[in-house]
Write a protein that holds these residues in place. Sequence first.
Motif, PDB file in Angstrom:
ATOM      1  N   ASN A  76     -15.197   8.822  16.304  1.00 58.71           N
ATOM      2  CA  ASN A  76     -15.456   9.941  17.218  1.00 58.71           C
ATOM      3  C   ASN A  76     -16.712   9.698  18.049  1.00 58.71           C
ATOM      4  OD1 ASN A  76     -17.479  10.317  15.372  1.00 58.71           O
ATOM      5  ND2 ASN A  76     -17.077  12.469  14.999  1.00 58.71           N
ATOM      6  N   ASP A  97     -10.450  12.643  14.676  1.00 62.85           N
ATOM      7  CA  ASP A  97     -11.222  13.281  13.614  1.00 62.85           C
ATOM      8  C   ASP A  97     -10.864  12.660  12.270  1.00 62.85           C
ATOM      9  OD1 ASP A  97     -12.502  14.969  11.838  1.00 62.85           O
ATOM     10  OD2 ASP A  97     -11.412  16.769  12.441  1.00 62.85           O
ATOM     11  N   PHE A  99     -11.681  13.654   9.437  1.00 62.73           N
ATOM     12  CA  PHE A  99     -11.462  14.688   8.427  1.00 62.73           C
ATOM     13  C   PHE A  99     -10.059  15.276   8.501  1.00 62.73           C
ATOM     14  CE2 PHE A  99     -16.039  14.452   8.508  1.00 62.73           C
ATOM     15  CZ  PHE A  99     -16.396  14.659   7.186  1.00 62.73           C
ATOM     16  N   ASP A 100      -9.310  14.930   9.545  1.00 62.81           N
ATOM     17  CA  ASP A 100      -7.950  15.438   9.692  1.00 62.81           C
ATOM     18  C   ASP A 100      -7.044  14.284  10.131  1.00 62.81           C
ATOM     19  OD1 ASP A 100      -5.679  16.968   9.957  1.00 62.81           O
ATOM     20  OD2 ASP A 100      -6.282  17.862  11.869  1.00 62.81           O
ATOM     21  N   LEU A 101      -6.588  13.503   9.165  1.00 69.94           N
ATOM     22  CA  LEU A 101      -5.773  12.330   9.475  1.00 69.94           C
ATOM     23  C   LEU A 101      -4.286  12.635   9.607  1.00 69.94           C
ATOM     24  CD1 LEU A 101      -7.489   9.632   7.223  1.00 69.94           C
ATOM     25  CD2 LEU A 101      -7.782  10.034   9.673  1.00 69.94           C
ATOM     26  N   GLY A 102      -3.877  13.878   9.333  1.00 72.37           N
ATOM     27  CA  GLY A 102      -2.461  14.246   9.416  1.00 72.37           C
ATOM     28  C   GLY A 102      -1.801  13.865  10.736  1.00 72.37           C
ATOM     29  N   PRO A 103      -2.325  14.328  11.873  1.00 74.24           N
ATOM     30  CA  PRO A 103      -1.718  13.971  13.158  1.00 74.24           C
ATOM     31  C   PRO A 103      -1.753  12.458  13.420  1.00 74.24           C
ATOM     32  CG  PRO A 103      -3.276  15.780  13.443  1.00 74.24           C
ATOM     33  CD  PRO A 103      -3.423  15.286  12.032  1.00 74.24           C
ATOM     34  N   GLU A 106       1.088  10.862  11.496  1.00 79.54           N
ATOM     35  CA  GLU A 106       2.358  11.128  12.183  1.00 79.54           C
ATOM     36  C   GLU A 106       2.553  10.183  13.366  1.00 79.54           C
ATOM     37  OE1 GLU A 106       2.696  15.241  13.277  1.00 79.54           O
ATOM     38  OE2 GLU A 106       2.245  15.909  11.232  1.00 79.54           O
ATOM     39  N   SER A 132     -10.992  15.486   1.666  1.00 82.92           N
ATOM     40  CA  SER A 132      -9.951  15.562   2.695  1.00 82.92           C
ATOM     41  C   SER A 132      -8.939  14.430   2.526  1.00 82.92           C
ATOM     42  CB  SER A 132     -10.561  15.548   4.103  1.00 82.92           C
ATOM     43  OG  SER A 132     -11.034  14.267   4.463  1.00 82.92           O
ATOM     44  N   ASN A 136      -4.803  15.073   1.144  1.00 83.96           N
ATOM     45  CA  ASN A 136      -3.739  14.801   2.109  1.00 83.96           C
ATOM     46  C   ASN A 136      -2.559  14.160   1.386  1.00 83.96           C
ATOM     47  OD1 ASN A 136      -2.083  13.682   4.114  1.00 83.96           O
ATOM     48  ND2 ASN A 136      -3.783  13.513   5.524  1.00 83.96           N
TER      49      ASN A 136
END
Length: 144
Positions: A76, A97, A99-103, A106, A132, A136
């Motif tokens: 970042n 980010d 801290f938010d690897l979900g997207p 995907e 985090s 996940n």
Amino acid sequence: MRQDQHLETLRYTALEKVTVPRPVDRLAFIAGRVEGKAVFDLGALDETALDAKMEDGSWLHARLCASARTVVGIDNSPRLPAGGMDTVNGGRIIHADIFDLGPFIERHGRPDIIIAGELIEHLPDTSGFLASLKGNPALRGVEF
């Protein structure tokens, strides 16, 4: 009986040399662990010393790209262009980010291994970051 009665008395001083059976080159060790694998390289840009590390061959991201099947870096840093950047040997660093690897999963698929070799010491909340990753479900079984 107190628990500390079972502990061995330490026999060294704070400045005493400690014998290490064989030193390990950290970069070579990590590069060996990712050989042939899909890698997420968190904190990949390593902006604090990027220029010097690119010159002397010690940029971890480049070493990962040389041995892994695929490497996608996540950073970042304001130094990273908004659209990300292509690096070496097909590597790429994306502005995202950690801290938010979900997207990110995907879009780029599930990695075999996550490397945070130039990141942990810079995080304001290391425990939150590790939580985090652990929380996940898409990362269960991924090596870190």
